[in-house]
Design a protein around this motif. Structure first.
Motif, PDB file in Angstrom:
ATOM      1  N   ALA A  74      -7.910  -0.685  -6.801  1.00  0.00           N
ATOM      2  CA  ALA A  74      -8.021  -0.932  -5.357  1.00  0.00           C
ATOM      3  C   ALA A  74      -9.471  -0.783  -4.892  1.00  0.00           C
ATOM      4  O   ALA A  74      -9.943  -1.568  -4.076  1.00  0.00           O
ATOM      5  N   GLN A  75     -10.177   0.200  -5.423  1.00  0.00           N
ATOM      6  CA  GLN A  75     -11.572   0.393  -5.037  1.00  0.00           C
ATOM      7  C   GLN A  75     -12.450  -0.719  -5.600  1.00  0.00           C
ATOM      8  O   GLN A  75     -13.327  -1.221  -4.906  1.00  0.00           O
ATOM      9  N   SER A  76     -12.194  -1.144  -6.823  1.00  0.00           N
ATOM     10  CA  SER A  76     -13.026  -2.182  -7.428  1.00  0.00           C
ATOM     11  C   SER A  76     -12.803  -3.547  -6.792  1.00  0.00           C
ATOM     12  O   SER A  76     -13.699  -4.377  -6.770  1.00  0.00           O
ATOM     13  N   LYS A  77     -11.612  -3.791  -6.247  1.00  0.00           N
ATOM     14  CA  LYS A  77     -11.300  -5.072  -5.602  1.00  0.00           C
ATOM     15  C   LYS A  77     -11.532  -5.031  -4.096  1.00  0.00           C
ATOM     16  O   LYS A  77     -11.190  -5.959  -3.387  1.00  0.00           O
ATOM     17  N   ASN A  78     -12.096  -3.926  -3.596  1.00  0.00           N
ATOM     18  CA  ASN A  78     -12.435  -3.743  -2.186  1.00  0.00           C
ATOM     19  C   ASN A  78     -11.201  -3.690  -1.279  1.00  0.00           C
ATOM     20  O   ASN A  78     -11.279  -4.020  -0.101  1.00  0.00           O
ATOM     21  N   CYS A  79     -10.060  -3.287  -1.810  1.00  0.00           N
ATOM     22  CA  CYS A  79      -8.833  -3.167  -1.009  1.00  0.00           C
ATOM     23  C   CYS A  79      -8.964  -2.092   0.060  1.00  0.00           C
ATOM     24  O   CYS A  79      -8.339  -2.191   1.123  1.00  0.00           O
ATOM     25  N   MET A  80      -9.775  -1.079  -0.237  1.00  0.00           N
ATOM     26  CA  MET A  80      -9.891   0.063   0.657  1.00  0.00           C
ATOM     27  C   MET A  80     -10.588  -0.304   1.975  1.00  0.00           C
ATOM     28  O   MET A  80     -10.536   0.462   2.925  1.00  0.00           O
ATOM     29  N   SER A  81     -11.177  -1.479   2.056  1.00  0.00           N
ATOM     30  CA  SER A  81     -11.792  -1.881   3.319  1.00  0.00           C
ATOM     31  C   SER A  81     -10.731  -2.276   4.348  1.00  0.00           C
ATOM     32  O   SER A  81     -11.004  -2.258   5.549  1.00  0.00           O
ATOM     33  N   CYS A  82      -9.531  -2.620   3.896  1.00  0.00           N
ATOM     34  CA  CYS A  82      -8.447  -3.008   4.822  1.00  0.00           C
ATOM     35  C   CYS A  82      -7.235  -2.081   4.765  1.00  0.00           C
ATOM     36  O   CYS A  82      -6.413  -2.095   5.673  1.00  0.00           O
ATOM     37  N   HIS A  83      -7.096  -1.307   3.683  1.00  0.00           N
ATOM     38  CA  HIS A  83      -5.915  -0.464   3.494  1.00  0.00           C
ATOM     39  C   HIS A  83      -6.306   0.995   3.299  1.00  0.00           C
ATOM     40  O   HIS A  83      -7.337   1.277   2.711  1.00  0.00           O
ATOM     41  N   ALA A  84      -5.459   1.902   3.777  1.00  0.00           N
ATOM     42  CA  ALA A  84      -5.640   3.342   3.581  1.00  0.00           C
ATOM     43  C   ALA A  84      -4.350   3.908   3.000  1.00  0.00           C
ATOM     44  O   ALA A  84      -3.328   3.222   2.962  1.00  0.00           O
ATOM     45  N   GLY A  85      -4.388   5.144   2.563  1.00  0.00           N
ATOM     46  CA  GLY A  85      -3.214   5.769   1.954  1.00  0.00           C
ATOM     47  C   GLY A  85      -2.072   6.000   2.923  1.00  0.00           C
ATOM     48  O   GLY A  85      -0.928   5.647   2.639  1.00  0.00           O
ATOM     49  N   GLN A  86      -2.356   6.566   4.077  1.00  0.00           N
ATOM     50  CA  GLN A  86      -1.312   6.994   5.001  1.00  0.00           C
ATOM     51  C   GLN A  86      -1.272   6.243   6.323  1.00  0.00           C
ATOM     52  O   GLN A  86      -0.291   6.311   7.031  1.00  0.00           O
ATOM     53  N   ARG A  87      -2.340   5.563   6.691  1.00  0.00           N
ATOM     54  CA  ARG A  87      -2.373   4.961   8.031  1.00  0.00           C
ATOM     55  C   ARG A  87      -2.717   3.474   7.958  1.00  0.00           C
ATOM     56  O   ARG A  87      -3.387   3.026   7.044  1.00  0.00           O
ATOM     57  N   LYS A  88      -2.232   2.739   8.930  1.00  0.00           N
ATOM     58  CA  LYS A  88      -2.507   1.315   9.022  1.00  0.00           C
ATOM     59  C   LYS A  88      -3.952   1.113   9.453  1.00  0.00           C
ATOM     60  O   LYS A  88      -4.446   1.783  10.339  1.00  0.00           O
ATOM     61  N   MET A  89      -4.619   0.199   8.808  1.00  0.00           N
ATOM     62  CA  MET A  89      -5.959  -0.210   9.224  1.00  0.00           C
ATOM     63  C   MET A  89      -5.846  -1.695   9.569  1.00  0.00           C
ATOM     64  O   MET A  89      -4.984  -2.054  10.353  1.00  0.00           O
ATOM     65  N   LEU A  90      -6.629  -2.527   8.949  1.00  0.00           N
ATOM     66  CA  LEU A  90      -6.456  -3.970   9.113  1.00  0.00           C
ATOM     67  C   LEU A  90      -5.171  -4.427   8.430  1.00  0.00           C
ATOM     68  O   LEU A  90      -4.483  -5.318   8.900  1.00  0.00           O
ATOM     69  N   GLY A  91      -4.885  -3.815   7.290  1.00  0.00           N
ATOM     70  CA  GLY A  91      -3.656  -4.094   6.561  1.00  0.00           C
ATOM     71  C   GLY A  91      -2.772  -2.860   6.578  1.00  0.00           C
ATOM     72  O   GLY A  91      -3.163  -1.812   7.060  1.00  0.00           O
ATOM     73  N   PRO A  92      -1.566  -2.969   6.029  1.00  0.00           N
ATOM     74  CA  PRO A  92      -0.658  -1.825   6.020  1.00  0.00           C
ATOM     75  C   PRO A  92      -1.164  -0.709   5.104  1.00  0.00           C
ATOM     76  O   PRO A  92      -1.972  -0.950   4.204  1.00  0.00           O
ATOM     77  N   SER A  93      -0.684   0.506   5.334  1.00  0.00           N
ATOM     78  CA  SER A  93      -1.048   1.627   4.460  1.00  0.00           C
ATOM     79  C   SER A  93      -0.404   1.431   3.092  1.00  0.00           C
ATOM     80  O   SER A  93       0.590   0.707   2.954  1.00  0.00           O
ATOM     81  N   PHE A  94      -0.962   2.063   2.084  1.00  0.00           N
ATOM     82  CA  PHE A  94      -0.370   1.985   0.750  1.00  0.00           C
ATOM     83  C   PHE A  94       1.029   2.598   0.762  1.00  0.00           C
ATOM     84  O   PHE A  94       1.916   2.152   0.034  1.00  0.00           O
ATOM     85  N   LYS A  95       1.231   3.610   1.592  1.00  0.00           N
ATOM     86  CA  LYS A  95       2.553   4.227   1.712  1.00  0.00           C
ATOM     87  C   LYS A  95       3.572   3.201   2.229  1.00  0.00           C
ATOM     88  O   LYS A  95       4.687   3.114   1.713  1.00  0.00           O
ATOM     89  N   ASP A  96       3.196   2.424   3.239  1.00  0.00           N
ATOM     90  CA  ASP A  96       4.089   1.397   3.783  1.00  0.00           C
ATOM     91  C   ASP A  96       4.346   0.277   2.773  1.00  0.00           C
ATOM     92  O   ASP A  96       5.452  -0.246   2.679  1.00  0.00           O
TER      93      ASP A  96
END
Length: 67
Positions: free
Chosen positions: A20-42
């Protein structure tokens, strides 16, 4: 490690976090909360079904938005 424990992941979760870090997923997704995309938990809750791991892995590798 705290992100992994917060969403209930251990062991093999380091591999998905590194991906996820190498593909830059963390710029839109977080572990517990919605950002631009859904959280990993969701995302995990949505794909908690048979065969979902393979389909989700393909989305990670090939990229996908709006899924």
């Amino acid at each position: 490690m705290s992100l992994l424990l917060a969403i209930g992941c251990t062991g093999a979760a380091y591999a998905w976090l590194a991906l996820a870090q190498s593909k830059n997923c963390m710029s839109c997704h977080a572990g517990q909360r919605k950002m631009l995309g859904p959280s990993f938990k969701d995302v995990a809750a949505r794909y908690r079904q048979s065969g979902a791991a393979q389909r989700l892995a393909e989305k990670f590798v090939h990229g996908r938005s709006g899924a």
